[in-house]
Design an enzyme around this catalytic site. Structure first.
Site, PDB file in Angstrom:
ATOM      1  N   GLU A 155     -11.686   6.649   4.992  1.00 30.69           N
ATOM      2  CA  GLU A 155     -11.085   7.375   6.112  1.00 30.69           C
ATOM      3  C   GLU A 155     -12.130   7.654   7.189  1.00 30.69           C
ATOM      4  O   GLU A 155     -11.826   7.626   8.385  1.00 30.69           O
ATOM      5  CB  GLU A 155     -10.450   8.685   5.640  1.00 30.69           C
ATOM      6  CG  GLU A 155      -9.173   8.512   4.836  1.00 30.69           C
ATOM      7  CD  GLU A 155      -8.023   7.911   5.631  1.00 30.69           C
ATOM      8  OE1 GLU A 155      -8.089   7.883   6.874  1.00 30.69           O
ATOM      9  OE2 GLU A 155      -7.053   7.448   5.001  1.00 30.69           O
ATOM     10  N   TRP A 178      -6.095   1.687  10.349  1.00 32.78           N
ATOM     11  CA  TRP A 178      -6.143   1.592   8.900  1.00 32.78           C
ATOM     12  C   TRP A 178      -5.982   0.138   8.463  1.00 32.78           C
ATOM     13  O   TRP A 178      -6.517  -0.275   7.439  1.00 32.78           O
ATOM     14  CB  TRP A 178      -5.068   2.468   8.262  1.00 32.78           C
ATOM     15  CG  TRP A 178      -5.026   2.340   6.769  1.00 32.78           C
ATOM     16  CD1 TRP A 178      -3.982   1.900   6.012  1.00 32.78           C
ATOM     17  CD2 TRP A 178      -6.095   2.618   5.843  1.00 32.78           C
ATOM     18  NE1 TRP A 178      -4.333   1.897   4.665  1.00 32.78           N
ATOM     19  CE2 TRP A 178      -5.625   2.331   4.538  1.00 32.78           C
ATOM     20  CE3 TRP A 178      -7.398   3.088   5.990  1.00 32.78           C
ATOM     21  CZ2 TRP A 178      -6.405   2.491   3.396  1.00 32.78           C
ATOM     22  CZ3 TRP A 178      -8.190   3.246   4.853  1.00 32.78           C
ATOM     23  CH2 TRP A 178      -7.694   2.948   3.570  1.00 32.78           C
ATOM     24  N   TYR A 187       0.842  -1.199   0.000  1.00 34.49           N
ATOM     25  CA  TYR A 187       0.000   0.000   0.000  1.00 34.49           C
ATOM     26  C   TYR A 187       0.876   1.247   0.000  1.00 34.49           C
ATOM     27  O   TYR A 187       0.628   2.196  -0.761  1.00 34.49           O
ATOM     28  CB  TYR A 187      -0.921  -0.026   1.227  1.00 34.49           C
ATOM     29  CG  TYR A 187      -1.720   1.235   1.425  1.00 34.49           C
ATOM     30  CD1 TYR A 187      -2.758   1.569   0.560  1.00 34.49           C
ATOM     31  CD2 TYR A 187      -1.423   2.112   2.472  1.00 34.49           C
ATOM     32  CE1 TYR A 187      -3.482   2.744   0.726  1.00 34.49           C
ATOM     33  CE2 TYR A 187      -2.137   3.279   2.650  1.00 34.49           C
ATOM     34  CZ  TYR A 187      -3.164   3.590   1.780  1.00 34.49           C
ATOM     35  OH  TYR A 187      -3.875   4.756   1.942  1.00 34.49           O
TER      36      TYR A 187
END
Length: 202
Positions: A48, A56, A26
């Site tokens: 988000e 995350w 990522y």
């Protein structure tokens, strides 16, 4: 100051990659590279908002499930979701089942359509909030900024939900409005080259 960590190839990355093995890909392929695609921008704002209060890693692991659940974050389709869809999503174990956040995505899809009608695209709107070169902050030194606060306030004024300054700053980091890779990180120069070649939407 955050430290770097060496990746599988021995090159330094931002230290937060140490939190999970899947973070390396990522980090290397997505985080910080400039984005002008409205669907991706909308998706990131939504994800988000789902991350708020969570990690995350949790959201990234469920990202494909989120995409399936929300029709690949096509905001024109999501804006047509009804209470029946909310109830369906609350039963979906593949995503974060939080009514307020689910309803926020549907609300924000409607607001996204309004934004596109006014500004031409989500990209044209959000890239207005890119800081100037001399306003870029020390990498990973803050979790919000004057511009993320300004963008957050304007989105809220337009009726968007779950878009606080910290959430918006994380969005700006990820979508390349700022280059927040550490100076020693191997991706910093790659992102800077991408930002220089990037055609800002207008």
């Amino acid at each position: 100051m955050p430290n770097t960590i060496n990746g599988p190839d021995g090159k330094p990355r931002c230290g937060w990659c140490a939190a999970a093995p899947e973070f390396f890909e990522y980090h290397d392929r997505e985080w910080g590279f400039p984005v002008s695609d409205d669907r991706r921008l909308f998706e990131k704002l939504c994800l988000e908002s789902f991350q708020s209060g969570l990690s995350w890693r949790t959201i990234l692991a469920k990202r494909e499930n989120f995409r399936k659940a929300f029709w690949n974050f096509d905001f024109n389709k999501v804006a047509r979701f009804t209470e029946k869809d909310v109830e369906r999503l609350l039963q979906d174990e593949g995503i974060v089942r939080h009514r307020g956040k689910i309803e926020a995505v549907i609300n924000n899809a409607e607001r996204a359509k309004e934004l596109v009608a006014e500004k031409g695209s989500i990209a044209a709107y959000v890239w207005q909030f890119e800081p100037a070169a001399d306003e870029q902050l020390v990498p990973q030194s803050v979790s919000s900024s004057e511009l993320s606060t300004a963008l957050s306030k304007d989105l809220k004024k337009r009726g968007w939900k779950f878009v606080g300054p910290t959430t918006v700053y994380a969005f700006m980091q990820a979508m390349g409005l700022i280059n927040d890779h550490l100076e020693a990180c191997k991706s910093r120069k790659e992102v800077e080259r991408a930002r220089k070649a990037f055609k800002r939407p207008n």
